[in-house]
Design a protein around this motif. Sequence first.
Motif, PDB file in Angstrom:
ATOM      1  N   LEU A  71       5.626  -2.346   3.705  1.00  0.00           N
ATOM      2  CA  LEU A  71       5.062  -3.608   4.190  1.00  0.00           C
ATOM      3  C   LEU A  71       5.062  -4.687   3.116  1.00  0.00           C
ATOM      4  N   GLN A  72       4.815  -4.308   1.878  1.00  0.00           N
ATOM      5  CA  GLN A  72       4.884  -5.295   0.798  1.00  0.00           C
ATOM      6  C   GLN A  72       6.298  -5.857   0.682  1.00  0.00           C
ATOM      7  N   ALA A  73       7.298  -4.982   0.804  1.00  0.00           N
ATOM      8  CA  ALA A  73       8.690  -5.429   0.727  1.00  0.00           C
ATOM      9  C   ALA A  73       9.054  -6.342   1.892  1.00  0.00           C
ATOM     10  N   LEU A  74       8.350  -6.203   3.007  1.00  0.00           N
ATOM     11  CA  LEU A  74       8.628  -7.013   4.191  1.00  0.00           C
ATOM     12  C   LEU A  74       7.782  -8.283   4.236  1.00  0.00           C
ATOM     13  N   GLY A  75       7.050  -8.547   3.162  1.00  0.00           N
ATOM     14  CA  GLY A  75       6.306  -9.796   3.069  1.00  0.00           C
ATOM     15  C   GLY A  75       5.011  -9.843   3.846  1.00  0.00           C
ATOM     16  N   VAL A  76       4.455  -8.689   4.186  1.00  0.00           N
ATOM     17  CA  VAL A  76       3.178  -8.652   4.903  1.00  0.00           C
ATOM     18  C   VAL A  76       2.053  -8.934   3.904  1.00  0.00           C
ATOM     19  N   PRO A  77       1.070  -9.779   4.255  1.00  0.00           N
ATOM     20  CA  PRO A  77      -0.024 -10.109   3.331  1.00  0.00           C
ATOM     21  C   PRO A  77      -0.759  -8.879   2.814  1.00  0.00           C
ATOM     22  N   GLY A  78      -1.226  -8.961   1.562  1.00  0.00           N
ATOM     23  CA  GLY A  78      -1.838  -7.824   0.893  1.00  0.00           C
ATOM     24  C   GLY A  78      -3.016  -7.211   1.624  1.00  0.00           C
ATOM     25  N   ALA A  79      -3.908  -8.054   2.151  1.00  0.00           N
ATOM     26  CA  ALA A  79      -5.088  -7.531   2.847  1.00  0.00           C
ATOM     27  C   ALA A  79      -4.680  -6.746   4.090  1.00  0.00           C
ATOM     28  N   THR A  80      -3.655  -7.231   4.777  1.00  0.00           N
ATOM     29  CA  THR A  80      -3.163  -6.538   5.969  1.00  0.00           C
ATOM     30  C   THR A  80      -2.526  -5.209   5.587  1.00  0.00           C
ATOM     31  N   VAL A  81      -1.773  -5.224   4.495  1.00  0.00           N
ATOM     32  CA  VAL A  81      -1.138  -3.992   4.013  1.00  0.00           C
ATOM     33  C   VAL A  81      -2.191  -2.931   3.722  1.00  0.00           C
ATOM     34  N   THR A  82      -3.228  -3.316   2.992  1.00  0.00           N
ATOM     35  CA  THR A  82      -4.281  -2.364   2.627  1.00  0.00           C
ATOM     36  C   THR A  82      -4.952  -1.774   3.858  1.00  0.00           C
ATOM     37  N   SER A  83      -5.216  -2.626   4.842  1.00  0.00           N
ATOM     38  CA  SER A  83      -5.871  -2.170   6.064  1.00  0.00           C
ATOM     39  C   SER A  83      -4.982  -1.214   6.852  1.00  0.00           C
ATOM     40  N   LEU A  84      -3.715  -1.572   7.025  1.00  0.00           N
ATOM     41  CA  LEU A  84      -2.817  -0.761   7.847  1.00  0.00           C
ATOM     42  C   LEU A  84      -2.411   0.538   7.165  1.00  0.00           C
ATOM     43  N   ALA A  85      -2.425   0.548   5.838  1.00  0.00           N
ATOM     44  CA  ALA A  85      -2.021   1.754   5.110  1.00  0.00           C
ATOM     45  C   ALA A  85      -3.051   2.863   5.225  1.00  0.00           C
ATOM     46  N   SER A  86      -4.260   2.506   5.662  1.00  0.00           N
ATOM     47  CA  SER A  86      -5.314   3.521   5.767  1.00  0.00           C
ATOM     48  C   SER A  86      -5.949   3.558   7.151  1.00  0.00           C
ATOM     49  N   GLN A  87      -5.296   2.933   8.139  1.00  0.00           N
ATOM     50  CA  GLN A  87      -5.868   2.932   9.485  1.00  0.00           C
ATOM     51  C   GLN A  87      -5.935   4.355  10.034  1.00  0.00           C
ATOM     52  N   GLU A  88      -6.915   4.595  10.873  1.00  0.00           N
ATOM     53  CA  GLU A  88      -7.085   5.932  11.446  1.00  0.00           C
ATOM     54  C   GLU A  88      -5.894   6.277  12.330  1.00  0.00           C
ATOM     55  N   LEU A  89      -5.401   7.497  12.173  1.00  0.00           N
ATOM     56  CA  LEU A  89      -4.254   7.932  12.963  1.00  0.00           C
ATOM     57  C   LEU A  89      -4.708   8.719  14.189  1.00  0.00           C
ATOM     58  N   PRO A  90      -4.022   8.522  15.307  1.00  0.00           N
ATOM     59  CA  PRO A  90      -4.312   9.347  16.484  1.00  0.00           C
ATOM     60  C   PRO A  90      -3.621  10.699  16.340  1.00  0.00           C
ATOM     61  N   PRO A  91      -4.000  11.676  17.139  1.00  0.00           N
ATOM     62  CA  PRO A  91      -3.235  12.928  17.158  1.00  0.00           C
ATOM     63  C   PRO A  91      -1.810  12.644  17.624  1.00  0.00           C
ATOM     64  N   LEU A  92      -0.856  13.414  17.120  1.00  0.00           N
ATOM     65  CA  LEU A  92       0.514  13.304  17.608  1.00  0.00           C
ATOM     66  C   LEU A  92       0.581  14.087  18.913  1.00  0.00           C
ATOM     67  N   LEU A  93       0.608  13.368  20.018  1.00  0.00           N
ATOM     68  CA  LEU A  93       0.511  14.008  21.321  1.00  0.00           C
ATOM     69  C   LEU A  93       1.724  14.886  21.603  1.00  0.00           C
ATOM     70  N   PRO A  94       1.536  15.961  22.349  1.00  0.00           N
ATOM     71  CA  PRO A  94       2.665  16.843  22.675  1.00  0.00           C
ATOM     72  C   PRO A  94       3.652  16.150  23.593  1.00  0.00           C
ATOM     73  N   ASP A  95       4.841  16.684  23.634  1.00  0.00           N
ATOM     74  CA  ASP A  95       5.905  16.105  24.455  1.00  0.00           C
ATOM     75  C   ASP A  95       5.910  16.786  25.812  1.00  0.00           C
ATOM     76  N   ASP A  96       4.925  16.445  26.635  1.00  0.00           N
ATOM     77  CA  ASP A  96       4.799  17.077  27.958  1.00  0.00           C
ATOM     78  C   ASP A  96       5.539  16.267  29.012  1.00  0.00           C
TER      79      ASP A  96
END
Length: 217
Positions: free
Chosen positions: A192-217
Amino acid sequence: MRNQFTVERGKETPSTAERRIHEAALRIFARSGRTDLTISELATEAGVARGTVYNYVQPADDLFDEVTARLSDEMYRRVNRSIATTEAASNPVARLAMGIRLYIRRAHEDPLWGKFIYSFGFRTKVLQKLWSSNPAEDLLAGVQSGQIHANPERLRATMSFIAGVVSGAIYLVATGHDTWRNAGTQAVEFVLQALGVPGATVTSLASQELPPLLPDD
């Protein structure tokens, strides 16, 4: 439509048996680093009779492409379904960040899958599709919305950069050299830094809560 049949571990539908054969092939490919195998070793790994393998693998030389196509399509669907359950679904940059970390976390949950990705991820056209599906769609949407600053004429090169970062992180996680959380956070920050995304946004998105990887049903 094929009938049900019996294998060593009980009665299974053809789709279940076929999935087991493909999963067994992936494990063999990942462990050996080869793109070829024999019917005998595949039957042993899958726990089915040789005749069952012949029902689904004709010819065996095509199996690597079949497995990689299945893996690519499966991960595309699972990532999309998982992100759709979150607030990130409407934001292409958030989707890109979350997708990167979902890929890396899967390498922690399934190291052989991770080994398969970092071993073959740039060697076949089918696996290249893996890198040009979810991430490419989000990258393009981010550029079009003005959230990502990348030259539209160099999107292929940008995707290669992202794929390299993610593949490297998957390698570190699958081989036990880093945790998925740390590798995932660093990969998102780097991209994200390489893509020019603002620093505060990068920090937030780099640690956002992840959902479970749902099964392929």
